[in-house]
Scaffold this motif. Structure first.
Motif, PDB file in Angstrom:
ATOM      1  N   SER A   1      35.100  47.660  34.747  1.00 38.79           N
ATOM      2  CA  SER A   1      34.800  49.073  34.559  1.00 38.79           C
ATOM      3  C   SER A   1      34.467  49.680  35.929  1.00 38.79           C
ATOM      4  O   SER A   1      34.271  48.952  36.908  1.00 38.79           O
ATOM      5  CB  SER A   1      33.638  49.266  33.583  1.00 38.79           C
ATOM      6  N   ARG A   2      34.406  50.994  35.956  1.00 39.23           N
ATOM      7  CA  ARG A   2      34.117  51.668  37.218  1.00 39.23           C
ATOM      8  C   ARG A   2      33.227  52.872  36.977  1.00 39.23           C
ATOM      9  O   ARG A   2      33.263  53.486  35.905  1.00 39.23           O
ATOM     10  CB  ARG A   2      35.410  52.097  37.908  1.00 39.23           C
ATOM     11  N   ASP A   3      32.436  53.221  37.989  1.00 37.54           N
ATOM     12  CA  ASP A   3      31.610  54.416  37.969  1.00 37.54           C
ATOM     13  C   ASP A   3      31.939  55.178  39.251  1.00 37.54           C
ATOM     14  O   ASP A   3      31.450  54.827  40.343  1.00 37.54           O
ATOM     15  CB  ASP A   3      30.135  54.032  37.915  1.00 37.54           C
ATOM     16  N   ASN A   4      32.779  56.194  39.134  1.00 37.15           N
ATOM     17  CA  ASN A   4      33.221  56.930  40.318  1.00 37.15           C
ATOM     18  C   ASN A   4      32.073  57.684  40.992  1.00 37.15           C
ATOM     19  O   ASN A   4      32.100  57.919  42.195  1.00 37.15           O
ATOM     20  CB  ASN A   4      34.340  57.898  39.948  1.00 37.15           C
ATOM     21  N   ALA A   5      31.061  58.070  40.224  1.00 39.65           N
ATOM     22  CA  ALA A   5      29.916  58.772  40.802  1.00 39.65           C
ATOM     23  C   ALA A   5      29.101  57.862  41.714  1.00 39.65           C
ATOM     24  O   ALA A   5      28.438  58.332  42.641  1.00 39.65           O
ATOM     25  CB  ALA A   5      29.036  59.331  39.699  1.00 39.65           C
ATOM     26  N   LYS A   6      29.161  56.560  41.436  1.00 40.33           N
ATOM     27  CA  LYS A   6      28.393  55.590  42.234  1.00 40.33           C
ATOM     28  C   LYS A   6      29.280  54.775  43.173  1.00 40.33           C
ATOM     29  O   LYS A   6      28.792  53.867  43.857  1.00 40.33           O
ATOM     30  CB  LYS A   6      27.638  54.641  41.306  1.00 40.33           C
ATOM     31  N   ASN A   7      30.587  55.076  43.195  1.00 38.02           N
ATOM     32  CA  ASN A   7      31.524  54.300  44.016  1.00 38.02           C
ATOM     33  C   ASN A   7      31.377  52.802  43.768  1.00 38.02           C
ATOM     34  O   ASN A   7      31.369  51.991  44.706  1.00 38.02           O
ATOM     35  CB  ASN A   7      31.324  54.597  45.512  1.00 38.02           C
ATOM     36  N   THR A   8      31.281  52.436  42.496  1.00 33.62           N
ATOM     37  CA  THR A   8      31.007  51.050  42.131  1.00 33.62           C
ATOM     38  C   THR A   8      31.962  50.594  41.035  1.00 33.62           C
ATOM     39  O   THR A   8      32.238  51.344  40.094  1.00 33.62           O
ATOM     40  CB  THR A   8      29.554  50.884  41.676  1.00 33.62           C
ATOM     41  N   VAL A   9      32.429  49.365  41.182  1.00 30.62           N
ATOM     42  CA  VAL A   9      33.235  48.729  40.151  1.00 30.62           C
ATOM     43  C   VAL A   9      32.472  47.508  39.645  1.00 30.62           C
ATOM     44  O   VAL A   9      31.770  46.836  40.410  1.00 30.62           O
ATOM     45  CB  VAL A   9      34.637  48.355  40.685  1.00 30.62           C
ATOM     46  N   TYR A  10      32.602  47.243  38.358  1.00 29.98           N
ATOM     47  CA  TYR A  10      31.844  46.176  37.710  1.00 29.98           C
ATOM     48  C   TYR A  10      32.785  45.157  37.073  1.00 29.98           C
ATOM     49  O   TYR A  10      33.932  45.470  36.734  1.00 29.98           O
ATOM     50  CB  TYR A  10      30.933  46.747  36.626  1.00 29.98           C
ATOM     51  N   LEU A  11      32.263  43.953  36.881  1.00 30.34           N
ATOM     52  CA  LEU A  11      32.974  42.949  36.106  1.00 30.34           C
ATOM     53  C   LEU A  11      31.953  42.275  35.197  1.00 30.34           C
ATOM     54  O   LEU A  11      31.082  41.534  35.668  1.00 30.34           O
ATOM     55  CB  LEU A  11      33.650  41.917  37.006  1.00 30.34           C
ATOM     56  N   GLN A  12      32.045  42.583  33.912  1.00 27.70           N
ATOM     57  CA  GLN A  12      31.207  41.931  32.915  1.00 27.70           C
ATOM     58  C   GLN A  12      31.904  40.659  32.479  1.00 27.70           C
ATOM     59  O   GLN A  12      33.040  40.707  32.003  1.00 27.70           O
ATOM     60  CB  GLN A  12      30.977  42.855  31.715  1.00 27.70           C
ATOM     61  N   MET A  13      31.233  39.538  32.634  1.00 29.77           N
ATOM     62  CA  MET A  13      31.829  38.239  32.327  1.00 29.77           C
ATOM     63  C   MET A  13      31.022  37.575  31.215  1.00 29.77           C
ATOM     64  O   MET A  13      29.829  37.300  31.392  1.00 29.77           O
ATOM     65  CB  MET A  13      31.843  37.353  33.578  1.00 29.77           C
ATOM     66  N   ASN A  14      31.657  37.346  30.091  1.00 32.36           N
ATOM     67  CA  ASN A  14      31.018  36.706  28.949  1.00 32.36           C
ATOM     68  C   ASN A  14      31.712  35.377  28.635  1.00 32.36           C
ATOM     69  O   ASN A  14      32.818  35.127  29.108  1.00 32.36           O
ATOM     70  CB  ASN A  14      31.099  37.623  27.722  1.00 32.36           C
ATOM     71  N   SER A  15      31.043  34.555  27.852  1.00 34.26           N
ATOM     72  CA  SER A  15      31.604  33.259  27.441  1.00 34.26           C
ATOM     73  C   SER A  15      32.132  32.486  28.647  1.00 34.26           C
ATOM     74  O   SER A  15      33.257  31.972  28.634  1.00 34.26           O
ATOM     75  CB  SER A  15      32.727  33.475  26.413  1.00 34.26           C
ATOM     76  N   LEU A  16      31.330  32.412  29.664  1.00 40.27           N
ATOM     77  CA  LEU A  16      31.765  31.791  30.912  1.00 40.27           C
ATOM     78  C   LEU A  16      32.036  30.300  30.744  1.00 40.27           C
ATOM     79  O   LEU A  16      31.358  29.610  29.966  1.00 40.27           O
ATOM     80  CB  LEU A  16      30.724  32.025  32.002  1.00 40.27           C
ATOM     81  N   LYS A  17      33.032  29.836  31.494  1.00 37.35           N
ATOM     82  CA  LYS A  17      33.450  28.441  31.463  1.00 37.35           C
ATOM     83  C   LYS A  17      33.316  27.845  32.860  1.00 37.35           C
ATOM     84  O   LYS A  17      33.364  28.585  33.858  1.00 37.35           O
ATOM     85  CB  LYS A  17      34.907  28.349  31.022  1.00 37.35           C
ATOM     86  N   PRO A  18      33.193  26.544  32.980  1.00 37.09           N
ATOM     87  CA  PRO A  18      33.113  25.929  34.313  1.00 37.09           C
ATOM     88  C   PRO A  18      34.291  26.313  35.209  1.00 37.09           C
ATOM     89  O   PRO A  18      34.113  26.469  36.432  1.00 37.09           O
ATOM     90  CB  PRO A  18      33.101  24.434  33.997  1.00 37.09           C
ATOM     91  N   GLU A  19      35.460  26.503  34.625  1.00 35.23           N
ATOM     92  CA  GLU A  19      36.624  26.867  35.431  1.00 35.23           C
ATOM     93  C   GLU A  19      36.577  28.302  35.947  1.00 35.23           C
ATOM     94  O   GLU A  19      37.435  28.706  36.738  1.00 35.23           O
ATOM     95  CB  GLU A  19      37.929  26.642  34.643  1.00 35.23           C
ATOM     96  N   ASP A  20      35.594  29.072  35.537  1.00 39.45           N
ATOM     97  CA  ASP A  20      35.394  30.413  36.100  1.00 39.45           C
ATOM     98  C   ASP A  20      34.616  30.362  37.408  1.00 39.45           C
ATOM     99  O   ASP A  20      34.476  31.386  38.086  1.00 39.45           O
ATOM    100  CB  ASP A  20      34.627  31.302  35.118  1.00 39.45           C
ATOM    101  N   SER A  21      34.103  29.204  37.770  1.00 40.50           N
ATOM    102  CA  SER A  21      33.334  29.062  39.005  1.00 40.50           C
ATOM    103  C   SER A  21      34.219  29.367  40.211  1.00 40.50           C
ATOM    104  O   SER A  21      35.304  28.791  40.360  1.00 40.50           O
ATOM    105  CB  SER A  21      32.775  27.642  39.128  1.00 40.50           C
ATOM    106  N   ALA A  22      33.752  30.269  41.054  1.00 45.40           N
ATOM    107  CA  ALA A  22      34.531  30.713  42.218  1.00 45.40           C
ATOM    108  C   ALA A  22      33.706  31.742  42.978  1.00 45.40           C
ATOM    109  O   ALA A  22      32.664  32.191  42.494  1.00 45.40           O
ATOM    110  CB  ALA A  22      35.854  31.328  41.782  1.00 45.40           C
ATOM    111  N   VAL A  23      34.218  32.111  44.148  1.00 43.17           N
ATOM    112  CA  VAL A  23      33.698  33.285  44.832  1.00 43.17           C
ATOM    113  C   VAL A  23      34.516  34.480  44.352  1.00 43.17           C
ATOM    114  O   VAL A  23      35.745  34.434  44.362  1.00 43.17           O
ATOM    115  CB  VAL A  23      33.788  33.148  46.360  1.00 43.17           C
ATOM    116  N   TYR A  24      33.832  35.521  43.934  1.00 43.14           N
ATOM    117  CA  TYR A  24      34.484  36.712  43.382  1.00 43.14           C
ATOM    118  C   TYR A  24      34.448  37.835  44.413  1.00 43.14           C
ATOM    119  O   TYR A  24      33.404  38.100  45.014  1.00 43.14           O
ATOM    120  CB  TYR A  24      33.794  37.142  42.098  1.00 43.14           C
ATOM    121  N   TYR A  25      35.597  38.479  44.587  1.00 42.45           N
ATOM    122  CA  TYR A  25      35.762  39.550  45.557  1.00 42.45           C
ATOM    123  C   TYR A  25      36.315  40.796  44.869  1.00 42.45           C
ATOM    124  O   TYR A  25      37.105  40.697  43.939  1.00 42.45           O
ATOM    125  CB  TYR A  25      36.771  39.159  46.636  1.00 42.45           C
TER     126      TYR A  25
END
Length: 121
Positions: free
Chosen positions: A70-94
């Protein structure tokens, strides 16, 4: 000068949730498509999710149904909501800004320092 600052990573148990944030500066935020990528040790950086300037979203098959961008243009911010996380999701996120055209995301060379996500019991 374009700058991205990613925050929100951490250690979480499998099945848990995290919300990543990326604050951008130096760009006209509202006109760009934005994306989250991730890179695990020894692997190539992979595209996780895209959100266009109009709010349309696309996801990698591996995260579809679990992650929400999702994004909030008023705050110049983008989000990533991550649910049901798995070990294979482990990483550096950019996060990244670019162009989304005909089903393809074209990234720019501007990257932040990333935020580490570790999914482990």
């Amino acid at each position: 000068q374009v700058q991205f600052v990613e925050t929100g990573g951490g250690l979480v148990q499998p099945g848990g949730s995290l919300r990543l944030s990326c604050a951008a500066s130096g760009i006209t935020f509202r006109i760009h498509s934005l994306a989250w990528y991730r890179q695990a040790p020894g692997k190539q950086r992979e595209l996780v999710a895209v959100i266009t300037s109009s709010g349309s979203t696309k996801y990698a098959d591996s995260v579809k149904g679990r992650f929400t961008i999702s994004r909030d243009n008023a705050k110049n911010t983008v989000y990533l909501q991550m649910n049901s996380l798995k070990p294979e999701d482990s990483a550096v996120y950019y996060c990244n800004h670019g162009t989304y055209y005909s089903g393809t995301y074209y990234s720019t060379d501007a990257w932040g320092q990333g935020t580490q996500v570790t999914v482990s019991s």
